[in-house]
Structure formats: C-alpha cells, structure tokens
Design a protein around this motif. Structure first.
Motif, PDB file in Angstrom:
ATOM      1  N   PHE A  98      14.508 -10.640  11.545  1.00 26.58           N
ATOM      2  CA  PHE A  98      15.590 -11.512  11.047  1.00 26.58           C
ATOM      3  C   PHE A  98      15.048 -12.854  10.558  1.00 26.58           C
ATOM      4  O   PHE A  98      15.682 -13.898  10.718  1.00 26.58           O
ATOM      5  CB  PHE A  98      16.677 -11.687  12.116  1.00 26.58           C
ATOM      6  CG  PHE A  98      17.490 -10.429  12.305  1.00 26.58           C
ATOM      7  CD1 PHE A  98      18.684 -10.248  11.630  1.00 26.58           C
ATOM      8  CD2 PHE A  98      17.033  -9.403  13.120  1.00 26.58           C
ATOM      9  CE1 PHE A  98      19.415  -9.075  11.771  1.00 26.58           C
ATOM     10  CE2 PHE A  98      17.754  -8.228  13.270  1.00 26.58           C
ATOM     11  CZ  PHE A  98      18.954  -8.060  12.592  1.00 26.58           C
ATOM     12  N   ASN A 101      17.173 -15.782   7.875  1.00 23.85           N
ATOM     13  CA  ASN A 101      18.356 -14.976   8.163  1.00 23.85           C
ATOM     14  C   ASN A 101      19.436 -15.069   7.088  1.00 23.85           C
ATOM     15  O   ASN A 101      20.297 -14.194   6.992  1.00 23.85           O
ATOM     16  CB  ASN A 101      18.940 -15.388   9.518  1.00 23.85           C
ATOM     17  CG  ASN A 101      19.790 -14.288  10.118  1.00 23.85           C
ATOM     18  OD1 ASN A 101      19.447 -13.111  10.051  1.00 23.85           O
ATOM     19  ND2 ASN A 101      20.913 -14.676  10.706  1.00 23.85           N
ATOM     20  N   HIS A 102      19.404 -16.120   6.250  1.00 20.14           N
ATOM     21  CA  HIS A 102      20.395 -16.192   5.178  1.00 20.14           C
ATOM     22  C   HIS A 102      20.210 -15.037   4.194  1.00 20.14           C
ATOM     23  O   HIS A 102      21.184 -14.570   3.593  1.00 20.14           O
ATOM     24  CB  HIS A 102      20.329 -17.544   4.458  1.00 20.14           C
ATOM     25  CG  HIS A 102      19.038 -17.818   3.760  1.00 20.14           C
ATOM     26  ND1 HIS A 102      17.866 -18.097   4.414  1.00 20.14           N
ATOM     27  CD2 HIS A 102      18.735 -17.858   2.426  1.00 20.14           C
ATOM     28  CE1 HIS A 102      16.896 -18.306   3.543  1.00 20.14           C
ATOM     29  NE2 HIS A 102      17.386 -18.159   2.323  1.00 20.14           N
ATOM     30  N   ASP A 105      21.848 -12.011   5.977  1.00 17.79           N
ATOM     31  CA  ASP A 105      23.313 -12.129   5.908  1.00 17.79           C
ATOM     32  C   ASP A 105      23.822 -11.748   4.525  1.00 17.79           C
ATOM     33  O   ASP A 105      24.841 -11.057   4.389  1.00 17.79           O
ATOM     34  CB  ASP A 105      23.745 -13.553   6.250  1.00 17.79           C
ATOM     35  CG  ASP A 105      23.562 -13.894   7.714  1.00 17.79           C
ATOM     36  OD1 ASP A 105      23.415 -12.951   8.534  1.00 17.79           O
ATOM     37  OD2 ASP A 105      23.540 -15.097   8.054  1.00 17.79           O
ATOM     38  N   HIS A 106      23.113 -12.194   3.485  1.00 20.03           N
ATOM     39  CA  HIS A 106      23.544 -11.867   2.123  1.00 20.03           C
ATOM     40  C   HIS A 106      23.400 -10.379   1.858  1.00 20.03           C
ATOM     41  O   HIS A 106      24.287  -9.736   1.277  1.00 20.03           O
ATOM     42  CB  HIS A 106      22.727 -12.659   1.103  1.00 20.03           C
ATOM     43  CG  HIS A 106      23.168 -12.424  -0.314  1.00 20.03           C
ATOM     44  ND1 HIS A 106      22.674 -11.387  -1.088  1.00 20.03           N
ATOM     45  CD2 HIS A 106      24.076 -13.071  -1.101  1.00 20.03           C
ATOM     46  CE1 HIS A 106      23.238 -11.407  -2.271  1.00 20.03           C
ATOM     47  NE2 HIS A 106      24.084 -12.428  -2.318  1.00 20.03           N
ATOM     48  N   ALA A 108      23.468  -7.901   4.027  1.00 23.23           N
ATOM     49  CA  ALA A 108      24.467  -7.145   4.786  1.00 23.23           C
ATOM     50  C   ALA A 108      25.882  -7.389   4.291  1.00 23.23           C
ATOM     51  O   ALA A 108      26.707  -6.471   4.257  1.00 23.23           O
ATOM     52  CB  ALA A 108      24.367  -7.499   6.271  1.00 23.23           C
ATOM     53  N   GLY A 109      26.159  -8.630   3.866  1.00 27.12           N
ATOM     54  CA  GLY A 109      27.538  -8.963   3.503  1.00 27.12           C
ATOM     55  C   GLY A 109      27.875  -8.810   2.040  1.00 27.12           C
ATOM     56  O   GLY A 109      29.032  -8.540   1.688  1.00 27.12           O
ATOM     57  N   ALA A 144      20.606  -4.485  10.081  1.00 20.17           N
ATOM     58  CA  ALA A 144      21.662  -5.251   9.425  1.00 20.17           C
ATOM     59  C   ALA A 144      22.631  -4.333   8.690  1.00 20.17           C
ATOM     60  O   ALA A 144      23.847  -4.566   8.686  1.00 20.17           O
ATOM     61  CB  ALA A 144      21.050  -6.253   8.455  1.00 20.17           C
TER      62      ALA A 144
END
Length: 296
Positions: A98, A101-102, A105-106, A108-109, A144
C-alpha cells in the motif's frame, strides 16, 4: 560501504584498500561497472555511488574466487549469468504494501469498478505491475480490487483477468513468487485486509493466500529491452524505477508504456517522477502522478 573500509589510496588509480579482504577497487573499475549497468539496465551510477557499487558487488567478487574488481569486470563481460547477478545486486528494490496509497485508492475506486463490470460481461482485463520488486505492489493491487469480499475472489477466478508483475531482479521475483513476508513488512497492509487475505506462516511471518496469488503472473523483464507483450494493458503501475534513469531513458520508456496502454487506461508513476514532454500530451492528469491515456 561497510565499516571494514580502510582508506582511499592516494595513487593515480584511486585504488581502495580494505583491511580485511584487500579487494582492489579503483575509479576505472567504477567507470567500467557504471558503463555496463547503464547499457544493461539504464542505471545511472555516478562516481559518488562508488561506495554503493563496492558494497553490493564485493561479495560477488569473493564468491567468484577473485581478488580484485578488474578480474570481476572481465568475468561479467563474458559471463552472461554472472553479469545478470551483478546487475541484480546493483538494482535498488525498496517497496512496501500500500505504498503511495492515493494511487491504490484511485485504482480501487476509479479504475477497478469499470474493469470489474467489463469482466462480468465476459470481457478481458489486463493490469501490469512493472518493476514489481518483491511482490508487495501486485499483491496490494489484488487486495485492493477484492476488498473485503471473499466471494469476489471466486468470481474473479472465472473471468479473463490477469495481473502481470515483472522485474529485472531474479532474486526479487523469487521472493515475490513465494509470497512470504515478515510481520514488520506486512504491517502496512490494513488490518482488515491482512486478516482476510494473509495467514500466519513459518518463521513468524505471513503468507499471501492463494486467491490473491493465483491471478498474478511473475515474469523477468528488462524494461529497456524487448517486451514479449502482444496486447495492451488497461492499467500500468511503473513507480519509483525511473528515478534511476537519465532523461533520455525516461522519455523512451514512458513512450513505450504509453504505447502499451489502452486508450482510456491509467498509468501510475512514482511520487517524484514526471512525464516527459514528448509523452505528456498523450495523457490527462487525474491526480498526483496518476494519468489517463487520451490519445495515441
């Protein structure tokens, strides 16, 4: 260099003497190794890196039964296997679960939901973790993507999804395939995901579960050589490797990465890396060191 270093000699060659092993290492030796490392892997080893070079290669000199770097250089110029071991030793393989981590997050999201929908409709999805080192990055991407849903792993197993993870370092790839990590290394995995997608292993470490490991294909690949890749990727992570390259090498690599990416696909690079001027127009920035390909 270790504490065993005695002194830098005052001779014209700049030979370095050691109290323990007396392995000769001069400025000409460093220059020869730097030239080879650049030709083989694009690594830029300035004279200020001489201690790093010595520290990483001295044990190889000893293992080959040699007394100085000049003989070792002659060996690796003719012995492809030992040359590969030398380049492996010179590469820096620092990574973590990880990391940055940004990006995760991007992925995964923003990236993964559309890719998951494509898979559900019978489509194909390919993700590439370039310079994957010891495997933390590709396993992070898998965790993720799966999130906290065990059933998602079973569903994914029945789709046309693959995650290619490549690296120049044979030793790093061997560790990645094993899927074993020390507890201290695993601490950056969020607790819930760690409980779900790892299990206790020998020697007090953890092991990545098979459901996470199965879609990942680890392969040896030199980013500066030919790529045996026939079809494009939807996502490419190539992070914190270009910092070791000069500007021309970075620009060539980035252009090839863009060519290997589907239009609309995402490219993630390291936090201190930037797109070259000849490549940037092919992308739109969607976040810090995150880009979507918009044109060929």
């Amino acid at each position: 260099m270790s504490a065993a270093t005695a002194r830098v000699g005052g001779d014209a060659g700049g030979t370095r003497s050691l109290r323990d092993e007396e392995i000769a290492f001069g400025t000409a030796d460093h220059a020869a190794i730097a030239k080879l490392a650049y030709a083989e892997a694009g690594l830029v080893l300035a004279p200020s890196k001489s201690q790093l070079v010595y520290g990483r290669l001295a044990r190889h000199v000893r293992a080959c039964g040699l007394r100085d770097f000049a003989d070792y250089i002659a060996l690796i110029e003719s012995d492809a296997e030992e040359r590969a071991r030398a380049v492996d030793a010179l590469t820096t393989n620092h990574t973590s679960f990880f990391r940055e981590n940004h990006h995760i997050d991007h992925f995964a999201g923003e990236a993964w939901p559309a890719l998951r929908q494509r898979l559900a409709g019978g489509g194909r999805v390919r993700v590439w973790s370039a310079a994957c080192s010891s495997g933390e990055e590709p396993y992070t991407l898998m965790m993720a993507a799966l999130g906290f849903d065990r059933a998602a792993a079973r569903t994914l197993a029945g789709t046309d999804f693959r995650l290619l993870a490549t690296d120049l370092s044979a030793s790093s790839l061997a560790a990645a395939r094993e899927g074993w990590y020390a507890q201290d290394t695993a601490r950056t995995i969020p607790a819930g995901l760690r409980a779900l997608w790892t299990h206790p292993a020998e020697d007090g470490g953890i092991e990545i579960v098979e459901a996470v490991r199965a879609p990942v294909a680890f392969r040896a690949l030199n980013l500066l050589r030919d790529w045996p890749i026939r079809r494009r990727f939807d996502v490419i992570f190539c992070r914190n490797v270009m910092i070791y390259f000069d500007a021309a090498t970075k620009a060539r690599l980035q252009a090839r990465l863009a060519d290997a990416l589907e239009r609309g696909g995402f490219l993630y690079i390291g936090h201190s890396e930037r797109l070259a001027a000849n490549v940037a127009p092919r992308f739109e920035c969607v976040g810090r060191t995150m880009f979507r390909k918009v044109t060929e």
